[in-house]
Design an enzyme around this catalytic site. Sequence first.
Site, PDB file in Angstrom:
ATOM      1  N   TYR A 178      -4.010  58.276 -74.267  1.00  0.00           N
ATOM      2  CA  TYR A 178      -3.779  56.795 -74.450  1.00  0.00           C
ATOM      3  C   TYR A 178      -2.492  56.344 -74.959  1.00  0.00           C
ATOM      4  O   TYR A 178      -1.823  57.159 -75.760  1.00  0.00           O
ATOM      5  CB  TYR A 178      -4.938  56.292 -75.297  1.00  0.00           C
ATOM      6  CG  TYR A 178      -4.786  56.418 -76.792  1.00  0.00           C
ATOM      7  CD1 TYR A 178      -4.298  55.350 -77.592  1.00  0.00           C
ATOM      8  CD2 TYR A 178      -5.542  57.601 -77.118  1.00  0.00           C
ATOM      9  CE1 TYR A 178      -4.240  55.625 -78.905  1.00  0.00           C
ATOM     10  CE2 TYR A 178      -5.281  57.620 -78.651  1.00  0.00           C
ATOM     11  CZ  TYR A 178      -4.778  56.864 -79.330  1.00  0.00           C
ATOM     12  OH  TYR A 178      -4.703  56.844 -80.651  1.00  0.00           O
ATOM     13  N   CYS A 179      -2.302  55.131 -74.617  1.00  0.00           N
ATOM     14  CA  CYS A 179      -0.844  54.231 -75.185  1.00  0.00           C
ATOM     15  C   CYS A 179      -1.222  53.078 -75.276  1.00  0.00           C
ATOM     16  O   CYS A 179      -2.249  52.765 -75.144  1.00  0.00           O
ATOM     17  CB  CYS A 179       0.522  54.701 -74.365  1.00  0.00           C
ATOM     18  SG  CYS A 179       0.189  54.438 -72.957  1.00  0.00           S
ATOM     19  N   THR A 180       0.064  52.243 -75.633  1.00  0.00           N
ATOM     20  CA  THR A 180      -0.241  50.846 -75.729  1.00  0.00           C
ATOM     21  C   THR A 180      -0.821  50.076 -74.598  1.00  0.00           C
ATOM     22  O   THR A 180      -1.810  49.233 -74.686  1.00  0.00           O
ATOM     23  CB  THR A 180       0.967  50.117 -76.188  1.00  0.00           C
ATOM     24  OG1 THR A 180       1.493  50.487 -77.273  1.00  0.00           O
ATOM     25  CG2 THR A 180       0.837  48.566 -76.568  1.00  0.00           C
ATOM     26  N   ILE A 207      -4.405  50.802 -75.004  1.00  0.00           N
ATOM     27  CA  ILE A 207      -5.001  49.938 -75.880  1.00  0.00           C
ATOM     28  C   ILE A 207      -5.475  48.557 -75.681  1.00  0.00           C
ATOM     29  O   ILE A 207      -6.557  48.014 -76.006  1.00  0.00           O
ATOM     30  CB  ILE A 207      -4.217  50.142 -77.295  1.00  0.00           C
ATOM     31  CG1 ILE A 207      -3.959  51.647 -77.750  1.00  0.00           C
ATOM     32  CG2 ILE A 207      -5.098  49.528 -78.611  1.00  0.00           C
ATOM     33  CD1 ILE A 207      -3.091  51.852 -78.691  1.00  0.00           C
TER      34      ILE A 207
END
Length: 321
Positions: A178-180, A207
Amino acid sequence: MGKQYSILLYYCYADIQDYEAYREKHHLFCVENNLRGRVIISPEGLNGTVSGLKEDCEKYMAYVQSDARFADTEFKVEAHDKMAFAKLHVRVKPEIVHSSLRHINPREKTGTYVEPNEFKEILRNQPEDTVILDVRSDYEHSVGRFKNALTLDIENFRDFPEKVKEIEGLRNKKVITYCTGGIKCEKASAYLLEQGFENVYQLHGGIIKYGIEAGGEDFEGKCYVFDNRITADVNSVNPSVISKCHVTGVLTDRMVNCANPTCNAHIPMSEEAGWLMDGCCSDECRQNPERRPYDGTGYYQKNTNHYNPLKGVKREPAKID
């Protein structure tokens, strides 16, 4: 009246051969519709975060998706009470996110998407054979991350391939990255597959989408973002604060950039410590003659390149190696 502005976060991997011409056209549209933000145009696609009045942002989304190359672009839309950027930058760069993985095309190979509500269930009852992997930089996950996530000590995403050597023991696990907003995961998950990891997934939309669609449950702290807010709330279910002030050690989810431009470290800092240190991370930085005036935000706008298509100013074509 409610919140009159929107903040858009998006990316699209697509072939753009006329990137210089498209940059001119894209920038002009933004100027004419009072939009601000940062947009990267590259031979491999688009990456942007843009802010403006809701109706102007609606026009922008329609404009981007009207181009067949970007028709499937997914926008994460957040309401806001003011403009989230002071300026507009539309730049040509070799990649839409600096990755050192230019050979990877996410349209050909990438990790399987996990939708936000499915991810929420995984967080609630995480199986032993499943690892949640944060592929963001250390200053980003220092202020907020998912419960039980594995984080990497990386200063920049381009360091990710080197760090994969440290997690080779996870090859037989189910790895969910996962990342932004999802853009880094497209290449990170593809690289893991390339390196022999077999069960690789990614949180679709990152996110921000998780916060919008699933309430952000079990995201601990705040999400580091790349606009004037610096951090954003994503968890409306069980919010918490996990970061500590760089100066005093008290819990704070407030992030600043060090006022010394030669340092510019991204650090958690309480409001009290910010004024005490003039926005600097150390006494040494505080004494630097180039120290920027601290206004209480810890956010410093980069200098504009003075490009304005309305005045007919043209740049030299960008060099793409």
